[in-house]
Structures are given as C-alpha cells and as structure tokens.
Design a protein around this motif. Structure first.
Motif, PDB file in Angstrom:
ATOM      1  N   SER A  95      82.764 -97.715  23.747  1.00 36.90           N
ATOM      2  CA  SER A  95      81.722 -98.493  23.092  1.00 36.90           C
ATOM      3  C   SER A  95      80.367 -97.822  23.243  1.00 36.90           C
ATOM      4  O   SER A  95      79.911 -97.570  24.343  1.00 36.90           O
ATOM      5  N   PHE A  96      79.727 -97.528  22.108  1.00 29.97           N
ATOM      6  CA  PHE A  96      78.389 -96.948  22.103  1.00 29.97           C
ATOM      7  C   PHE A  96      77.516 -97.752  21.158  1.00 29.97           C
ATOM      8  O   PHE A  96      78.005 -98.534  20.342  1.00 29.97           O
ATOM      9  N   VAL A  97      76.235 -97.570  21.252  1.00 28.13           N
ATOM     10  CA  VAL A  97      75.303 -98.316  20.426  1.00 28.13           C
ATOM     11  C   VAL A  97      75.514 -98.020  18.951  1.00 28.13           C
ATOM     12  O   VAL A  97      76.002 -96.955  18.567  1.00 28.13           O
ATOM     13  N   LYS A  98      75.131 -98.965  18.108  1.00 27.98           N
ATOM     14  CA  LYS A  98      75.332 -98.817  16.673  1.00 27.98           C
ATOM     15  C   LYS A  98      74.591 -97.609  16.112  1.00 27.98           C
ATOM     16  O   LYS A  98      75.034 -96.989  15.151  1.00 27.98           O
ATOM     17  N   GLN A  99      73.480 -97.288  16.719  1.00 24.39           N
ATOM     18  CA  GLN A  99      72.708 -96.151  16.230  1.00 24.39           C
ATOM     19  C   GLN A  99      73.488 -94.854  16.346  1.00 24.39           C
ATOM     20  O   GLN A  99      73.467 -94.007  15.451  1.00 24.39           O
ATOM     21  N   ALA A 100      74.202 -94.691  17.446  1.00 20.24           N
ATOM     22  CA  ALA A 100      75.010 -93.487  17.618  1.00 20.24           C
ATOM     23  C   ALA A 100      76.131 -93.454  16.590  1.00 20.24           C
ATOM     24  O   ALA A 100      76.502 -92.399  16.087  1.00 20.24           O
ATOM     25  N   MET A 101      76.692 -94.631  16.283  1.00 20.04           N
ATOM     26  CA  MET A 101      77.758 -94.692  15.285  1.00 20.04           C
ATOM     27  C   MET A 101      77.228 -94.267  13.918  1.00 20.04           C
ATOM     28  O   MET A 101      77.888 -93.547  13.172  1.00 20.04           O
ATOM     29  N   ARG A 158      87.823 -81.165  27.705  1.00 20.84           N
ATOM     30  CA  ARG A 158      87.128 -81.041  28.987  1.00 20.84           C
ATOM     31  C   ARG A 158      85.940 -81.981  29.118  1.00 20.84           C
ATOM     32  O   ARG A 158      85.043 -81.736  29.912  1.00 20.84           O
ATOM     33  N   VAL A 159      85.956 -83.032  28.322  1.00 15.14           N
ATOM     34  CA  VAL A 159      84.948 -84.074  28.503  1.00 15.14           C
ATOM     35  C   VAL A 159      85.668 -85.383  28.819  1.00 15.14           C
ATOM     36  O   VAL A 159      86.737 -85.655  28.299  1.00 15.14           O
ATOM     37  N   ARG A 160      85.068 -86.173  29.677  1.00 16.36           N
ATOM     38  CA  ARG A 160      85.657 -87.457  30.041  1.00 16.36           C
ATOM     39  C   ARG A 160      85.472 -88.465  28.898  1.00 16.36           C
ATOM     40  O   ARG A 160      84.584 -88.299  28.055  1.00 16.36           O
ATOM     41  N   PRO A 161      86.270 -89.539  28.890  1.00 17.18           N
ATOM     42  CA  PRO A 161      86.116 -90.561  27.849  1.00 17.18           C
ATOM     43  C   PRO A 161      84.723 -91.172  27.803  1.00 17.18           C
ATOM     44  O   PRO A 161      84.275 -91.590  26.733  1.00 17.18           O
ATOM     45  N   ASP A 162      84.026 -91.208  28.927  1.00 14.84           N
ATOM     46  CA  ASP A 162      82.670 -91.768  28.908  1.00 14.84           C
ATOM     47  C   ASP A 162      81.626 -90.743  28.485  1.00 14.84           C
ATOM     48  O   ASP A 162      80.452 -91.077  28.314  1.00 14.84           O
ATOM     49  N   GLN A 163      82.052 -89.489  28.289  1.00 15.50           N
ATOM     50  CA  GLN A 163      81.127 -88.444  27.848  1.00 15.50           C
ATOM     51  C   GLN A 163      81.284 -88.142  26.363  1.00 15.50           C
ATOM     52  O   GLN A 163      80.304 -87.907  25.659  1.00 15.50           O
ATOM     53  N   GLY A 164      82.526 -88.122  25.889  1.00 18.02           N
ATOM     54  CA  GLY A 164      82.791 -87.777  24.499  1.00 18.02           C
ATOM     55  C   GLY A 164      83.716 -88.764  23.833  1.00 18.02           C
ATOM     56  O   GLY A 164      84.640 -89.291  24.448  1.00 18.02           O
ATOM     57  N   SER A 165      83.463 -89.020  22.550  1.00 20.96           N
ATOM     58  CA  SER A 165      84.251 -90.000  21.804  1.00 20.96           C
ATOM     59  C   SER A 165      84.073 -89.775  20.319  1.00 20.96           C
ATOM     60  O   SER A 165      82.992 -89.384  19.861  1.00 20.96           O
ATOM     61  N   LEU A 166      85.106 -90.066  19.538  1.00 23.85           N
ATOM     62  CA  LEU A 166      84.983 -89.974  18.086  1.00 23.85           C
ATOM     63  C   LEU A 166      84.064 -91.044  17.523  1.00 23.85           C
ATOM     64  O   LEU A 166      83.684 -90.998  16.356  1.00 23.85           O
ATOM     65  N   ILE A 167      83.709 -92.027  18.340  1.00 21.14           N
ATOM     66  CA  ILE A 167      82.766 -93.036  17.885  1.00 21.14           C
ATOM     67  C   ILE A 167      81.403 -92.401  17.617  1.00 21.14           C
ATOM     68  O   ILE A 167      80.701 -92.763  16.679  1.00 21.14           O
ATOM     69  N   LYS A 168      81.013 -91.421  18.443  1.00 15.90           N
ATOM     70  CA  LYS A 168      79.683 -90.840  18.291  1.00 15.90           C
ATOM     71  C   LYS A 168      79.673 -89.335  18.049  1.00 15.90           C
ATOM     72  O   LYS A 168      78.697 -88.811  17.510  1.00 15.90           O
ATOM     73  N   ASP A 169      80.725 -88.631  18.423  1.00 11.63           N
ATOM     74  CA  ASP A 169      80.725 -87.168  18.363  1.00 11.63           C
ATOM     75  C   ASP A 169      81.486 -86.658  17.144  1.00 11.63           C
ATOM     76  O   ASP A 169      82.193 -87.399  16.466  1.00 11.63           O
ATOM     77  N   VAL A 170      81.362 -85.356  16.899  1.00  8.83           N
ATOM     78  CA  VAL A 170      81.994 -84.729  15.742  1.00  8.83           C
ATOM     79  C   VAL A 170      82.782 -83.504  16.197  1.00  8.83           C
ATOM     80  O   VAL A 170      82.269 -82.661  16.930  1.00  8.83           O
ATOM     81  N   ILE A 171      84.043 -83.440  15.768  1.00 15.66           N
ATOM     82  CA  ILE A 171      84.872 -82.265  16.037  1.00 15.66           C
ATOM     83  C   ILE A 171      84.581 -81.220  14.967  1.00 15.66           C
ATOM     84  O   ILE A 171      84.636 -81.513  13.772  1.00 15.66           O
TER      85      ILE A 171
END
Length: 378
Positions: free
Chosen positions: A6-12, A213-226
């Motif tokens: 779960s991340f803030v809507k702005q990051a989404m 090599r990133v933890r679930p609290d560091q990286g996520s498809l909710i906010k990041d881009v592959i």
C-alpha cells in the motif's frame, strides 16, 4: 508474480503516468546495442546547447541539475579508472543498464527533436508533475573493478560514498522534502544500484530491471516501473523463417562470446532462465534476434506487461517442469513451424513498433512514408 503493497495515491498516479512515458522514451533502449553513444557536452548536469520549451497536454517533468559529480563526473571517473589520460573526451560507456543515459539524453533534447514524446521538460519545478533525478546509479557501480579497494582507499572512487552524497543532496531540496520523494523518479537498473540508500529513496518511483534484490516494502508494481535491459546482440536483419535456423534451443551464457550474434540468429528458440536475479539481458538479445524466448523464471516481471502481451512472443515454462529430463526438447520439438513463424512475426512487430517510436522522436515529419523509411533506417 507481482508483489503488492500500500502506497499513497500520488505514487500510484506517478507510476501510471510513467508507463506511458517510458514506453515511448525508455523501451527504445533495448533496440540498439549497448555500445557507447556519441558524447554530449555535459556541464553542471545539463547538456550544453539544449533548450527547454513548454507544450500542452503532456506530462511535465522537471529534471534536476544535479552537481556534476553525479552525472558527467561518474563518466570521467569510469574513464580514469581504465587509464584514460584525457577524461574530458570520455563519454558514457555501453553496458546493459544504460537506459539511465538514454533517459538523461532524451530529456536534454530540444522540444523540436522530441516530436511524439508524451513528456515535456519544464524549467519551473512548480509546474512539474514528476521530478527526474538523473543520477547514473548503474554506471557508478561499474567505475571500480575492485570495489574492496574503493572501501579501503579514500583516494579511490567509492559508489557507496556517491550514494550517500546523492541522498544528502536530495534531502536538502525543497521539492523532495515536500512529499518525501514520492513524486520523484530514480533509475536503478542494476540490481545492486542504490543498495546502500534504498531505504532512504524507497518512496520514489524506481526504474528497476526486476524486484530480485529489493524488499516488498522498498519496491512494488504499485509505484515502480520495470524497464528493459539494453541488448548486446545485433538485431536480426533477415526475414522471418526457420530454414537458416538449424539449432533447436540455444543458451547463451556469455554475452561477449565472439559467435553470439550468429548463434542467436541461427536458433529457433533461446533459453532464458533466471540470472542472479529473476531477469537477464539475454531475453532482450533474443527479442532482437527473433529467437523465440523460452522463459524459465517463476517470479519474473517483464517491462510494460500491460502494453505487451508476452504470451505472443515467448514460451513460459515453470522451473520444476524445466528440470525434468527431456521436457524442454520434447516441448519445443512439438511446436509447429507455423507457430514459430507466428512468434517471429510478433517479435519483429515489437521491435519495429519501438523503432517507429524512436523515429518519431528524431523527425518532425508527419508524412507516413517518411515515418516508414525512418523506421527501417534507425
């Protein structure tokens, strides 16, 4: 496959915008071999001679003018570590995570040279929707061949020190502090890039090759881009077909092998197991070689999966199935020639589509025949 948090809507919102932005600006990275690009004159983090103009209905991006040590300075340190006596003539070296360079160079183009781009670089940070931090994080990892020496000798370039100094600089910036970096974008293509400071930049939109090599609290498809790797194999120039592809299945473990181009161009299928992380450069080598990828990686995330249907261009195999004796060869021998041609057609379409996007950014012409010519001339 995807890990959610779960991340803030702005990051989404930022992540959603970036899928559009990067498909046009970054995915073209793997179209060209990861050779050294022509040099640009970088002073204080800005390419000399570039202009900044505004355009309506495009995502507004502010690119920081980082202290030179984080951009051109890293290029010079890389050259110096390899014996260069005139680092002023050095340029960004080719490697598989050089997308960070292409993004930097693209944002430094004049607006006239970026026709078709969904983003516009703005000079006023108050107008920006996203903030790009053009730190060459992957190249910074490669400066010193002996990283232990860098730790022991203060006179040797240190990637750890560079990471610390970057974050210290960011944390002093008004717009970083405003949202704790949530509307900022940072490239970290190499799996080890920014590893020392990841917890301090994890709120940002990260451009990653995978989540290995990133933890679930560091990286996520909710906010990041592959994002894709840069390929190391020359694109296949011939027509689709199997007559000249006499090898059923190829595994290319060493991308620097002298016959790698020929081997991939004469194989029907290319094996793509996970590397030291779920993804590997060889997948993108296979795509431009029209060698049907056989992906053996249970946790892989692929670039822009919401845009590209990878089931049309690759065969996915579960790891446990691939370990069964004879499973892969029996599976692939059962694929008809017609199906292989369908795979190759889709692979070529992915390649040519992204070439076309590259040509649109290079020419202001709207003539369809001109666009087609540029597509094949890139």
């Amino acid at each position: 496959m995807a890990r959610k948090s779960s991340f803030v809507k702005q990051a989404m919102a930022c992540s959603a915008c970036l899928v559009l932005v990067l498909y046009a600006a970054y995915f073209t990275t793997f179209l060209r071999p990861a050779s050294s690009p022509p040099p640009l004159d970088i002073r204080d983090g800005v390419v000399v001679g570039s202009t900044i103009t505004l355009s309506a209905n495009r995502i507004k991006v502010f690119m920081y003018n980082l202290p030179r040590q984080f951009t051109g300075g890293i290029i010079e340190e890389f050259a110096r570590a390899r014996g260069s006596t005139d680092v002023s003539k050095s340029w960004y070296p080719g490697h598989q995570h050089m997308g960070e360079w292409h993004l930097f160079a693209d944002l430094n183009r004049t607006d006239e040279d970026r026709v078709g781009s969904p983003v516009v670089r703005v000079a006023d940070p108050d107008e920006a929707e996203l903030f790009y931090v053009p730190f060459f994080s992957s190249l910074s990892l490669l400066v010193n061949v002996n990283r232990r020496l860098a730790v022991a000798d203060d006179q040797v370039y240190s990637d750890d020190k560079m990471q610390d100094e970057l974050v210290q600089w960011l944390e002093q910036q008004e717009y970083w502090r405003r949202n704790n970096g949530r509307d900022h974008v940072i490239a970290a293509g190499d799996p080890n890039a920014l590893n020392r400071v990841m917890d301090r930049v994890k709120n940002s939109v990260l451009l990653l090759s995978d989540f290995g090599r990133v933890r679930p609290d560091q990286g996520s498809l909710i906010k990041d881009v592959i994002v894709p790797y840069a390929h190391r194999i020359n694109p296949y120039k011939g027509e689709i077909g199997v007559k000249k592809r006499n090898t059923l299945l190829l595994f290319m473990g060493n991308r620097y092998r002298k016959d790698a181009n020929r081997a991939m161009h004469t194989s029907k299928f290319c094996l793509n197991p996970a590397g030291d992380t779920p993804s590997a450069c060889r997948l993108f080598d296979a795509i431009v070689s029209l060698c049907v990828p056989v992906i053996v990686s249970d946790s892989i995330e692929l670039p822009f999966e919401d845009v590209i249907d990878y089931r049309k261009v690759a065969i996915f195999v579960r790891t446990k199935d691939s370990l069964q004796p004879g499973y892969l060869t029996n599976l692939l021998r059962g694929v008809s020639t017609e199906r292989i041609l369908e795979f190759q057609k889709e692979l070529k379409q992915v390649y040519l589509t992204t070439l076309l996007m590259t040509s649109l950014r290079r020419s202001s012409s709207s003539d369809p025949s001109r666009m087609k010519l540029l597509c094949f001339a890139c």
